[in-house]
Design an enzyme around this catalytic site. Structure first.
Site, PDB file in Angstrom:
ATOM      1  N   ASP A  26      -4.732  -2.671  -9.872  1.00  0.00           N
ATOM      2  CA  ASP A  26      -4.511  -3.874 -10.693  1.00  0.00           C
ATOM      3  C   ASP A  26      -5.116  -3.754 -12.090  1.00  0.00           C
ATOM      4  OD1 ASP A  26      -3.131  -5.133  -8.663  1.00  0.00           O
ATOM      5  OD2 ASP A  26      -4.911  -6.106  -7.847  1.00  0.00           O
ATOM      6  N   ARG A  44      -7.266 -13.863   2.339  1.00  0.00           N
ATOM      7  CA  ARG A  44      -7.541 -13.462   3.731  1.00  0.00           C
ATOM      8  C   ARG A  44      -8.416 -14.490   4.444  1.00  0.00           C
ATOM      9  NH1 ARG A  44      -6.113  -9.208   0.728  1.00  0.00           N
ATOM     10  NH2 ARG A  44      -5.347  -7.289   1.672  1.00  0.00           N
TER      11      ARG A  44
HETATM   12  C1  S3P Z   1      -3.580  -6.683  -2.815  1.00  0.00           C
HETATM   13  C2  S3P Z   1      -3.065  -5.427  -2.803  1.00  0.00           C
HETATM   14  C3  S3P Z   1      -2.479  -4.747  -3.980  1.00  0.00           C
HETATM   15  C4  S3P Z   1      -2.818  -5.470  -5.288  1.00  0.00           C
HETATM   16  C5  S3P Z   1      -2.711  -6.959  -5.161  1.00  0.00           C
HETATM   17  C6  S3P Z   1      -3.627  -7.481  -4.054  1.00  0.00           C
HETATM   18  C7  S3P Z   1      -4.139  -7.254  -1.578  1.00  0.00           C
HETATM   19  O1  S3P Z   1      -1.074  -4.681  -3.852  1.00  0.00           O
HETATM   20  O2  S3P Z   1      -1.981  -5.018  -6.331  1.00  0.00           O
HETATM   21  O3  S3P Z   1      -3.070  -7.601  -6.380  1.00  0.00           O
HETATM   22  O4  S3P Z   1      -4.856  -8.261  -1.632  1.00  0.00           O
HETATM   23  O5  S3P Z   1      -3.862  -6.694  -0.498  1.00  0.00           O
HETATM   24  P1  S3P Z   1      -0.394  -3.455  -3.042  1.00  0.00           P
HETATM   25  O6  S3P Z   1      -1.013  -3.429  -1.734  1.00  0.00           O
HETATM   26  O7  S3P Z   1       1.078  -3.762  -2.969  1.00  0.00           O
HETATM   27  O8  S3P Z   1      -0.673  -2.253  -3.889  1.00  0.00           O
END
Ligand code: S3P
Length: 442
Positions: free
Chosen positions: A320, A26
């Site tokens: 995760d 981000r």
């Molecule tokens: C993330 C959101 C999650 C996570 C990924 C990182 C993020 O995925 O599993 O490792 O940085 O927005 P999902 O939003 O698809 O659950």
């Protein structure tokens, strides 16, 4: 190449958590469209994040590494993003590719997107569906899988969207598109997911409305056309990476592991809450803040763990951490049951299957459920002795190697190269603690 983790009698040490992967993506994305030059320290230099930096550079931002973890990003500001000369390759990164789709949707540009075999098998219609409603065109129909071409628009229309899955990636893609849309974009989350996009947009000077409705519902609103201004920020430590070290301390016969500078955010703390429910006593000390997030030092030591039914409300905040939870469950006494976690089926690999196979290969009784898995704990060190198929999944590889540090026999994995996507210092950190992990079969 096969690598093996052999049981060791103790794991002791003090380590600094690597930069948070979600925040690092981000930072590069928002820095890349901001007015002015941002400076970041502690940025995660994993492959996933580096690819997001390269994509922002290809779209017109200037992204420069100025030292270890130190990055300078000059945003395109009023100029906006432009079509890249070559395809954008997101490697293994769901977050990078999906957030960037949302961002690119709001600019008059065309880009080819691609990724590795794992990413090319993951569903993208969950992102493209709301973006198409806003005005994006793409060539992903009907399968919704990479590779495909996107054409964004400087005339996107804001929408109100309730993602069908609890996913910060969907929320973030829609919000990043909303930043350049006409009107106010609203995302209604039935189950709150990680809120780094909201927090960081505010850090860059945008106004983001967040309100809570009935139950857990969170409504996030963002007026399009807001300008982002460059920031100076330290990226907080990644609680998902720290979870591997903390778990290593818990299962070791003589564990004493301190991880410093971990981000403490309720949308990411599910694993730690659950470990405590399983009987872990984790020390946590507040040490300040970074980039709008609280930081803590977390300590773990050898624990007698008890299997639990994982409360479904914790699932989004530990999405995760299920591979490493599977390892804790194997050492625990009694049964651990995971439900309401069907999203695990579409991660870097099908993580329900991968976790169950990892455990079974090492003599642990485990079974799949449609939306989770069940583990029969061994009430101490599991047999081990297995070769785990990692299937391009960094978290399966790290979890299996952690299991090997304290199981009865060594645990091997078929590949470690993908660990670099999220935690390049993992092997060095494990060596510091005293782990015995090396190339070759046991
Ligand atoms: C993330 C959101 C999650 C996570 C990924 C990182 C993020 O995925 O599993 O490792 O940085 O927005 P999902 O939003 O698809 O659950």
């Amino acid at each position: 190449m096969v690598w093996t983790s052999r049981p060791v009698s103790r794991l002791h040490g003090v380590l600094r958590a690597p930069g948070d992967k979600s925040c690092s993506h981000r930072a590069l994305i928002m820095g890349g469209i901001a007015h002015g030059t941002s400076h970041f320290t502690g940025l995660l230099e994993g492959d996933d994040v580096l690819r997001t930096g390269a994509a922002m550079q290809a779209l017109g931002a200037t992204v420069t590494r100025t030292g270890a973890g130190q990055w300078e990003v000059t945003g395109t500001g009023a100029r906006g993003l432009t079509s890249p000369a070559a395809a954008l390759d997101f490697g293994n990164s769901g977050t990078g590719s999906r957030l960037m789709m949302g961002l690119m949707a709001g600019y008059a540009l065309t880009a080819e997107l691609c990724g590795d075999a794992s990413l090319s098998a993951r569903p993208m219609n969950r992102i493209l569906t709301p973006l198409r409603q806003m005005g994006l065109t793409d060539t992903a129909e009907p399968h919704g899988r990479l590779p495909f071409r996107l054409t964004g628009s400087a005339a996107l229309q804001a929408i109100t969207y309730a993602p069908p899955q609890a996913s910060a990636q969907i929320k973030s893609a829609v919000m990043l598109a909303g930043l350049n849309a006409h009107g106010t974009t609203i995302v209604e989350e039935a189950k709150p997911t990680r809120d780094h996009t909201e927090r960081m947009l505010r850090g860059f000077g945008a106004e983001v409305g967040v309100s809570r409705g009935a139950g857990q519902v969170r409504t996030i609103s963002l007026l399009g056309g807001q300008k982002l201004s460059a920031i100076e920020a330290a990226i907080p430590g990644d609680p998902s990476s720290a979870a591997f070290l903390i778990a290593a301390g818990l299962i070791s016969p003589d564990g004493n592991v301190l991880v410093e500078g971990v981000m403490s955010n309720p949308t990411r703390s599910g694993f730690y809450d659950l470990a405590e429910l399983m009987g872990a006593r984790l020390g946590a000390e507040d040490t300040g803040d970074a980039a709008g997030e609280r930081l803590i030092d977390i300590q773990s030591g050898s624990a007698s763990l008890i299997g639990r039914n994982v409360p479904e409300r914790l699932v989004p905040s530990m999405i995760d951490e299920f591979p490493i939870l599977g390892v804790l469950a194997a050492f625990a006494t009694g049964e651990t049951v995971v439900t309401g976690a069907e999203e695990l089926r579409v991660k870097e690999t099908d993580r329900v299957k991968a976790v169950v196979d990892m455990l079974r290969a090492n003599g642990v009784e485990a079974e799949e459920r449609e939306d989770g898995f069940v583990v029969q704990g061994c009430g101490g060190p599991p047999p081990g002795g297995g070769l785990v198929e990692t299937r391009h999944d960094h978290r399966i590889a790290m979890s299996a190697l952690i299991m090997g540090t304290a199981s009865q026999k060594p645990v091997s994995v078929d590949d470690i190269s993908m660990i670099d996507t999220s935690y390049p210092e993992f092997l060095a950190h494990m060596a510091t603690l005293g782990a015995d992990i090396s190339e070759g079969a046991s």
